[in-house]
Design an enzyme around this catalytic site. Structure first.
Site, PDB file in Angstrom:
ATOM      1  N   TYR A 147      24.609  22.083 -11.434  1.00 36.84           N
ATOM      2  CA  TYR A 147      23.549  22.695 -12.245  1.00 36.84           C
ATOM      3  C   TYR A 147      22.695  23.549 -11.321  1.00 36.84           C
ATOM      4  O   TYR A 147      22.110  23.046 -10.354  1.00 36.84           O
ATOM      5  CB  TYR A 147      22.720  21.587 -12.892  1.00 36.84           C
ATOM      6  CG  TYR A 147      21.586  22.039 -13.780  1.00 36.84           C
ATOM      7  CD1 TYR A 147      21.831  22.547 -15.049  1.00 36.84           C
ATOM      8  CD2 TYR A 147      20.262  21.908 -13.359  1.00 36.84           C
ATOM      9  CE1 TYR A 147      20.781  22.926 -15.876  1.00 36.84           C
ATOM     10  CE2 TYR A 147      19.209  22.279 -14.186  1.00 36.84           C
ATOM     11  CZ  TYR A 147      19.475  22.796 -15.439  1.00 36.84           C
ATOM     12  OH  TYR A 147      18.437  23.171 -16.259  1.00 36.84           O
ATOM     13  N   GLU A 151      15.371  27.618  -7.300  1.00 37.97           N
ATOM     14  CA  GLU A 151      15.520  28.703  -6.329  1.00 37.97           C
ATOM     15  C   GLU A 151      14.579  28.469  -5.155  1.00 37.97           C
ATOM     16  O   GLU A 151      13.618  27.690  -5.266  1.00 37.97           O
ATOM     17  CB  GLU A 151      15.225  30.052  -6.983  1.00 37.97           C
ATOM     18  CG  GLU A 151      16.214  30.400  -8.076  1.00 37.97           C
ATOM     19  CD  GLU A 151      16.019  31.805  -8.657  1.00 37.97           C
ATOM     20  OE1 GLU A 151      16.842  32.201  -9.495  1.00 37.97           O
ATOM     21  OE2 GLU A 151      15.045  32.484  -8.260  1.00 37.97           O
ATOM     22  N   PHE A 180      19.027  23.693  -3.173  1.00 39.06           N
ATOM     23  CA  PHE A 180      19.134  22.245  -3.401  1.00 39.06           C
ATOM     24  C   PHE A 180      20.124  21.909  -4.516  1.00 39.06           C
ATOM     25  O   PHE A 180      19.842  21.077  -5.376  1.00 39.06           O
ATOM     26  CB  PHE A 180      17.761  21.642  -3.735  1.00 39.06           C
ATOM     27  CG  PHE A 180      16.667  22.028  -2.778  1.00 39.06           C
ATOM     28  CD1 PHE A 180      16.783  21.780  -1.420  1.00 39.06           C
ATOM     29  CD2 PHE A 180      15.519  22.658  -3.234  1.00 39.06           C
ATOM     30  CE1 PHE A 180      15.777  22.145  -0.537  1.00 39.06           C
ATOM     31  CE2 PHE A 180      14.510  23.017  -2.359  1.00 39.06           C
ATOM     32  CZ  PHE A 180      14.638  22.754  -0.999  1.00 39.06           C
ATOM     33  N   ASN A 251      15.592  17.766 -20.334  1.00 35.66           N
ATOM     34  CA  ASN A 251      15.045  16.615 -21.054  1.00 35.66           C
ATOM     35  C   ASN A 251      15.978  15.417 -20.935  1.00 35.66           C
ATOM     36  O   ASN A 251      15.554  14.291 -20.657  1.00 35.66           O
ATOM     37  CB  ASN A 251      14.809  16.962 -22.522  1.00 35.66           C
ATOM     38  CG  ASN A 251      13.626  17.883 -22.716  1.00 35.66           C
ATOM     39  OD1 ASN A 251      12.663  17.853 -21.949  1.00 35.66           O
ATOM     40  ND2 ASN A 251      13.685  18.728 -23.728  1.00 35.66           N
ATOM     41  N   ARG A 254      16.157  14.121 -17.284  1.00 35.69           N
ATOM     42  CA  ARG A 254      15.037  13.266 -16.879  1.00 35.69           C
ATOM     43  C   ARG A 254      15.284  11.812 -17.261  1.00 35.69           C
ATOM     44  O   ARG A 254      14.960  10.887 -16.517  1.00 35.69           O
ATOM     45  CB  ARG A 254      13.738  13.791 -17.495  1.00 35.69           C
ATOM     46  CG  ARG A 254      13.267  15.065 -16.822  1.00 35.69           C
ATOM     47  CD  ARG A 254      12.250  15.858 -17.604  1.00 35.69           C
ATOM     48  NE  ARG A 254      11.962  17.105 -16.888  1.00 35.69           N
ATOM     49  CZ  ARG A 254      11.433  18.195 -17.422  1.00 35.69           C
ATOM     50  NH1 ARG A 254      11.127  18.207 -18.720  1.00 35.69           N
ATOM     51  NH2 ARG A 254      11.223  19.269 -16.691  1.00 35.69           N
ATOM     52  N   MET A 349       9.476  -7.134   1.451  1.00 35.68           N
ATOM     53  CA  MET A 349       9.743  -8.575   1.405  1.00 35.68           C
ATOM     54  C   MET A 349      10.832  -8.991   2.392  1.00 35.68           C
ATOM     55  O   MET A 349      10.886 -10.147   2.822  1.00 35.68           O
ATOM     56  CB  MET A 349      10.146  -8.986  -0.007  1.00 35.68           C
ATOM     57  CG  MET A 349       8.996  -8.996  -1.003  1.00 35.68           C
ATOM     58  SD  MET A 349       9.592  -9.373  -2.665  1.00 35.68           S
ATOM     59  CE  MET A 349       8.035  -9.709  -3.499  1.00 35.68           C
ATOM     60  N   HIS A 350      11.694  -8.057   2.737  1.00 37.96           N
ATOM     61  CA  HIS A 350      12.744  -8.343   3.717  1.00 37.96           C
ATOM     62  C   HIS A 350      12.214  -8.326   5.146  1.00 37.96           C
ATOM     63  O   HIS A 350      12.950  -8.679   6.078  1.00 37.96           O
ATOM     64  CB  HIS A 350      13.881  -7.331   3.594  1.00 37.96           C
ATOM     65  CG  HIS A 350      14.842  -7.606   2.481  1.00 37.96           C
ATOM     66  ND1 HIS A 350      14.536  -7.439   1.153  1.00 37.96           N
ATOM     67  CD2 HIS A 350      16.127  -8.051   2.512  1.00 37.96           C
ATOM     68  CE1 HIS A 350      15.590  -7.753   0.406  1.00 37.96           C
ATOM     69  NE2 HIS A 350      16.566  -8.127   1.211  1.00 37.96           N
ATOM     70  N   GLU A 375      14.408  17.230 -11.259  1.00 36.60           N
ATOM     71  CA  GLU A 375      14.344  17.312 -12.724  1.00 36.60           C
ATOM     72  C   GLU A 375      12.911  17.565 -13.199  1.00 36.60           C
ATOM     73  O   GLU A 375      12.514  17.136 -14.282  1.00 36.60           O
ATOM     74  CB  GLU A 375      14.895  16.033 -13.384  1.00 36.60           C
ATOM     75  CG  GLU A 375      16.281  15.625 -12.912  1.00 36.60           C
ATOM     76  CD  GLU A 375      17.391  16.549 -13.383  1.00 36.60           C
ATOM     77  OE1 GLU A 375      17.103  17.723 -13.649  1.00 36.60           O
ATOM     78  OE2 GLU A 375      18.532  16.094 -13.471  1.00 36.60           O
TER      79      GLU A 375
END
Length: 393
Positions: A147, A151, A180, A251, A254, A349-350, A375
């Site tokens: 997609y 730009e 990208f 839409n 997302r 937590m690790h 998006e």
């Protein structure tokens, strides 16, 4: 003890993901059919994706054959119509599938979601010849799609794009560049948004492969058009409709990307839970620490809240409700923010282990950070939501 050490991950992945299926009511409220393809997606994530997730990330492998296996299960064109090879499922069904697949590899699932969006755009806005030419190979993933909207000078401000398409006879001559682009340089079909008129044939070239924090199982490059001749017959819709088509695609995109964040959070809550149950400090397991118990409860609550909002947005989009754009934006904003926070808390937590690449939790953190940007950035989501509220009479 369940550890996501890459040296033992492939052996233990199936048992881990069997537990994941029941986490935080992922199947509650679903039909029997939805539960069935959710199970198929969880199984595929456990057996075909999770054992290779770390390797794909570290070696930057684009797992073409694995994605083609996913396409054999109907995941190459999930919401494309069956007459051109799609599965013909709903947006809600799609969200359920992407959440499940992302527990195995977020980066790969995110690319599959983009590929699905491209196939849907051709299916929805293409004519009979275009649908029959492109969709079957995309649904089987014999060919892959990218997609091309962003730009170098226009990211969130999509309406300001400069890539031009000047008509000359039965071709358009494209000039400009896209930035990208997921899959760029390794894919076959490019759905390109460009400006007709205004500011003659060579072709398409690609920029260098970008080095990214996450999303490393899919290549990202600039796509550069230099007097690139594209047949008029390949145009989707009529001139002037491109921006609306692009926004319609976004839409759904997302919801898709928010669903991928769900999968990462889903897996990270389970990883955190397992770590708390086995890691000892001061003579007892971390699971006995009330502060960490409360944190885990908050993580699970935010996961369920995100899931409910995403599924509501998927239903709104499927029904073409007037509030669909705003709710899709809310779902993307809330879920990508909160799911990143869930994954980041799981890493915390690790302790020091969470920062090691032997443990999957750090990859989930890296892979979903970009979901707050693409998006449409989450700042743009806030703009869309607020404009909708302020425009209400």
């Amino acid at each position: 003890i369940i550890l996501y050490d890459i040296r033992c991950f492939s052996v233990r992945a199936v048992s881990v993901f069997n537990v994941l299926r029941s986490l935080s009511a992922a199947s509650h409220g679903l039909t029997d059919e939805q539960k069935e393809f959710q199970k198929v997606a969880f199984d595929f994530a456990a057996n075909e994706m999770a054992p290779h997730m770390a390797e794909w990330d570290q070696k930057e492998i684009f797992p073409v054959e694995t994605m083609r296996k996913a396409a054999q299960l109907g995941f190459g064109g999930i919401y494309v119509q069956p007459d051109v090879g799609g599965s013909g499922l709903s947006r809600l069904d799609t969200s359920i599938i992407f959440e499940a697949l992302s527990t195995g590899c977020v980066s790969t699932t995110a690319y599959i979601s983009i590929h699905n969006m491209c196939a849907w755009m051709i299916d929805s806005y293409g004519n009979k010849e275009q649908r029959e030419k492109f969709c079957p190979d995309l649904c089987s993933m014999e060919k892959f799609a990218s997609y091309c909207l962003t730009e170098p000078g226009s990211g969130s401000d999509a309406a300001s794009l400069l890539t031009s398409a000047q008509r000359k006879g039965d071709h358009y001559i494209l000039n400009g560049s896209k930035a990208f682009i997921s899959g760029g340089g390794d894919t076959d079909v490019y759905v390109v948004m460009c400006r007709t008129g205004g500011k003659g044939p060579k072709g398409i070239s690609f920029g260098k492969k970008e080095k990214k924090v996450g999303w490393n199982s899919q290549p990202t490059r600039a796509v550069i058009f230099e007097d690139c001749a594209v047949p008029v017959a390949n145009r989707l819709g009529e001139e002037g409709q491109g921006f609306n088509i692009a926004m319609k695609g976004l839409n759904g995109g997302r919801i898709n990307i928010a669903s991928c964040s769900l999968g990462a959070a889903h897996a990270s809550v389970q990883l955190a839970r397992d770590h708390l149950l086995v890691r000892k400090q001061f003579g007892e397991t971390l699971s006995n620490n009330q502060f960490l118990q409360f944190k885990l409860a908050e993580m699970a609550t935010k996961l369920v809240a995100s899931r409910l909002l995403i599924r509501e947005a998927a239903q709104a989009l499927q029904e073409d409700r007037p509030d669909a754009v705003a709710i899709c934006s809310m779902a993307k904003l809330f879920a990508t923010d909160e799911c990143f926070n869930i994954c980041n808390q799981a890493l915390q937590m690790h302790g020091g282990y969470g920062y090691l690449k032997d443990y999957a939790v750090q990859q989930f953190v890296r892979d979903i950070r970009v979901h707050q940007i693409l998006e449409g950035t989450n700042e743009v989501m806030r703009m869309i939501i607020s404009r909708n509220l302020l425009s209400e009479s």
